[in-house]
Write a protein that holds these residues in place. Sequence first.
Motif, mmCIF file in Angstrom:
data_model
loop_
_atom_site.group_PDB
_atom_site.id
_atom_site.type_symbol
_atom_site.label_atom_id
_atom_site.label_comp_id
_atom_site.label_asym_id
_atom_site.label_seq_id
_atom_site.Cartn_x
_atom_site.Cartn_y
_atom_site.Cartn_z
ATOM 1 N N GLY A 170 1.734 -12.601 3.957
ATOM 2 C CA GLY A 170 3.094 -12.997 3.614
ATOM 3 C C GLY A 170 3.525 -12.528 2.249
ATOM 4 N N GLN A 171 2.566 -12.244 1.374
ATOM 5 C CA GLN A 171 2.919 -11.791 0.027
ATOM 6 C C GLN A 171 1.814 -10.897 -0.528
ATOM 7 N N CYS A 172 2.225 -9.948 -1.323
ATOM 8 C CA CYS A 172 1.290 -9.106 -2.066
ATOM 9 C C CYS A 172 1.939 -8.766 -3.402
ATOM 10 N N ILE A 173 1.172 -8.884 -4.458
ATOM 11 C CA ILE A 173 1.680 -8.628 -5.803
ATOM 12 C C ILE A 173 0.801 -7.572 -6.462
ATOM 13 N N PHE A 174 1.430 -6.597 -7.094
ATOM 14 C CA PHE A 174 0.637 -5.625 -7.865
ATOM 15 C C PHE A 174 1.313 -5.335 -9.199
ATOM 16 N N ASP A 175 0.466 -5.111 -10.197
ATOM 17 C CA ASP A 175 0.909 -4.805 -11.566
ATOM 18 C C ASP A 175 0.650 -3.336 -11.848
ATOM 19 N N TRP A 176 1.636 -2.695 -12.432
ATOM 20 C CA TRP A 176 1.497 -1.269 -12.703
ATOM 21 C C TRP A 176 2.214 -0.890 -13.986
ATOM 22 N N GLU A 177 1.958 0.319 -14.443
ATOM 23 C CA GLU A 177 2.554 0.773 -15.687
ATOM 24 C C GLU A 177 3.023 2.211 -15.562
ATOM 25 N N LEU A 178 4.029 2.507 -16.357
ATOM 26 C CA LEU A 178 4.525 3.870 -16.531
ATOM 27 C C LEU A 178 4.388 4.220 -18.003
ATOM 28 N N ARG A 179 3.660 5.284 -18.284
ATOM 29 C CA ARG A 179 3.556 5.805 -19.652
ATOM 30 C C ARG A 179 4.285 7.145 -19.676
ATOM 31 N N HIS A 180 5.448 7.156 -20.320
ATOM 32 C CA HIS A 180 6.312 8.315 -20.235
ATOM 33 C C HIS A 180 6.228 9.194 -21.478
ATOM 34 N N ALA A 215 0.837 -1.204 0.000
ATOM 35 C CA ALA A 215 0.000 0.000 0.000
ATOM 36 C C ALA A 215 0.868 1.250 0.000
ATOM 37 N N ARG A 216 1.942 1.227 0.752
ATOM 38 C CA ARG A 216 2.845 2.381 0.767
ATOM 39 C C ARG A 216 3.524 2.549 -0.598
ATOM 40 N N MET A 217 3.879 1.439 -1.214
ATOM 41 C CA MET A 217 4.484 1.511 -2.543
ATOM 42 C C MET A 217 3.503 2.098 -3.560
ATOM 43 N N VAL A 218 2.271 1.626 -3.508
ATOM 44 C CA VAL A 218 1.252 2.106 -4.450
ATOM 45 C C VAL A 218 1.050 3.609 -4.278
ATOM 46 N N THR A 219 0.973 4.044 -3.031
ATOM 47 C CA THR A 219 0.793 5.474 -2.770
ATOM 48 C C THR A 219 1.988 6.281 -3.260
ATOM 49 N N PHE A 220 3.192 5.746 -3.048
ATOM 50 C CA PHE A 220 4.388 6.448 -3.498
ATOM 51 C C PHE A 220 4.410 6.567 -5.018
ATOM 52 N N ILE A 221 4.024 5.496 -5.702
ATOM 53 C CA ILE A 221 3.994 5.526 -7.166
ATOM 54 C C ILE A 221 3.061 6.622 -7.653
ATOM 55 N N GLU A 222 1.892 6.719 -7.057
ATOM 56 C CA GLU A 222 0.965 7.784 -7.452
ATOM 57 C C GLU A 222 1.533 9.151 -7.096
ATOM 58 N N PRO A 249 -1.108 15.463 -20.208
ATOM 59 C CA PRO A 249 0.152 16.122 -20.561
ATOM 60 C C PRO A 249 1.349 15.736 -19.703
ATOM 61 N N HIS A 250 1.223 14.700 -18.917
ATOM 62 C CA HIS A 250 2.311 14.285 -18.041
ATOM 63 C C HIS A 250 2.472 12.771 -18.093
ATOM 64 N N ALA A 251 3.587 12.289 -17.581
ATOM 65 C CA ALA A 251 3.757 10.844 -17.440
ATOM 66 C C ALA A 251 2.680 10.305 -16.510
ATOM 67 N N SER A 252 2.123 9.158 -16.847
ATOM 68 C CA SER A 252 1.109 8.555 -15.984
ATOM 69 C C SER A 252 1.662 7.284 -15.365
ATOM 70 N N LEU A 253 1.482 7.167 -14.057
ATOM 71 C CA LEU A 253 1.872 5.978 -13.309
ATOM 72 C C LEU A 253 0.600 5.416 -12.688
ATOM 73 N N HIS A 254 0.318 4.166 -13.005
ATOM 74 C CA HIS A 254 -1.002 3.625 -12.674
ATOM 75 C C HIS A 254 -0.874 2.181 -12.230
ATOM 76 N N VAL A 255 -1.438 1.867 -11.065
ATOM 77 C CA VAL A 255 -1.505 0.482 -10.570
ATOM 78 C C VAL A 255 -2.860 -0.087 -10.972
ATOM 79 N N GLY A 256 -2.827 -1.151 -11.764
ATOM 80 C CA GLY A 256 -4.070 -1.676 -12.314
ATOM 81 C C GLY A 256 -4.593 -2.935 -11.666
ATOM 82 N N ARG A 257 -3.733 -3.646 -10.915
ATOM 83 C CA ARG A 257 -4.171 -4.908 -10.310
ATOM 84 C C ARG A 257 -3.340 -5.181 -9.069
#
Length: 412
Positions: free
Chosen positions: A276-286, A230-237, A256-264
């Motif tokens: 014990g584990q959490c996995i998330f998929d995200w993208e950077l559109r630069h 959750a902290r990682m997701v917030t930092f990415i945003e 008009p800016h790079a988009s950083l988005h967690v989708g799953r």
Amino acid sequence: MHASATSAVDTASLMPQHADFSDWPNSREWLAHLIHFATVSRDSNLALIHCLRDALEVAGVSAEIIHDDGGDKANLLAVIGPVVEGGVVLSGHTDVVPVEGQAWDSDPFTLREADGRLYGRGSSDMKGFIACCMAAVPALVSAARDGKLERPVIFAFSYDEEIGCLGAPRMIARLRDRLPRPAAVLVGEPTLMSVVDAHKGITVIRTTVTGKPSHSSQVNLGVSAIHLAARMVTFIEDRMQARIDCGHLDERFEVPHASLHVGRIEGGTAVNITAGQCIFDWELRHLPGEDVEAMLAEIDAYAERLLVPYRERAPEVAIHSERTVETVPALGQGERDPAIHLCQRLLGEARASQAVTYATEAGQFQREGWPTVVCGPGSISVAHQANEYIDIRQLAACDRFLAQLVREQQTS
């Protein structure tokens, strides 16, 4: 029934029986045939590639097939005209997105005409462009046979664009190693025949967070992978907002800016166990010109700082990110003017070029130093949708565009 990935198709019925091309298919007929191949990215595209190769061979054009490592997908590369500098590359992808879960009014893999539109999966994205290229073969071959084609036209049709532009790099490498430098690359993604000279790049990443399970009544003994994620997701945003605040903007783009988005995201086993584990998929559109590696390194550095307080009691905690799709480069930093001006001449008007937010293979071609733009028939607004279609007038406009290209390549 539509053609499966590996089934045989009666290509002979579509091919001309005479050397004068009198019965060569037009762009609409080619489109009907190409849509019949269900080249969803998860499946093979070889039946379609073999169809194109066989047709080109009937026309006297040698086409090279460039397979993927598994051998069940391939690019096609064909040169019409002399092997000299100044060629124009016509690039398109042969794969399409799935149709499952979409409410189509007819078979997605059988062309249907209604109200001036041609419906079918891939009609706009982007078999319409490939159909127009194939319809232009008689004019190209005739000009080449008559010695009038002074510079080549090169077909470059790829696999797996829809899942990360995976096929184009090895085709581009082959083109680079085999042929003299082209004057321009035209990627025929659907732009309503407008000229696009800039688009964003994309990187897709999976982050795996490893925590330490414990009973939730003793959270002091465990480390929740979900909380860390959750902290990682917030930092990415937050990094996206930081770039906006610092003025990393390009107003040509709708976003008009790079988009950083967690989708799953998924993780944990029960509400009373620290995950014990959490996995998330995200993208950077630069944006064009942005340093992707520096942006990702900043996020990795934060992950390392985040783990420091937990490692003494739980040395196994970790945050690991890997690219599930390698960075597809943006379009817009390299030389584009020769390709822009070529398209303007072919269109017969000096319309301004545009920027779009989606990614294409154009950035991969431009990375080689070749002037590259995106220009093709159809609308991106109906791509990937149920009842995808291309307006018949768009096919006609692309036919005229390519007919003018044939004339252009005959002049000094």
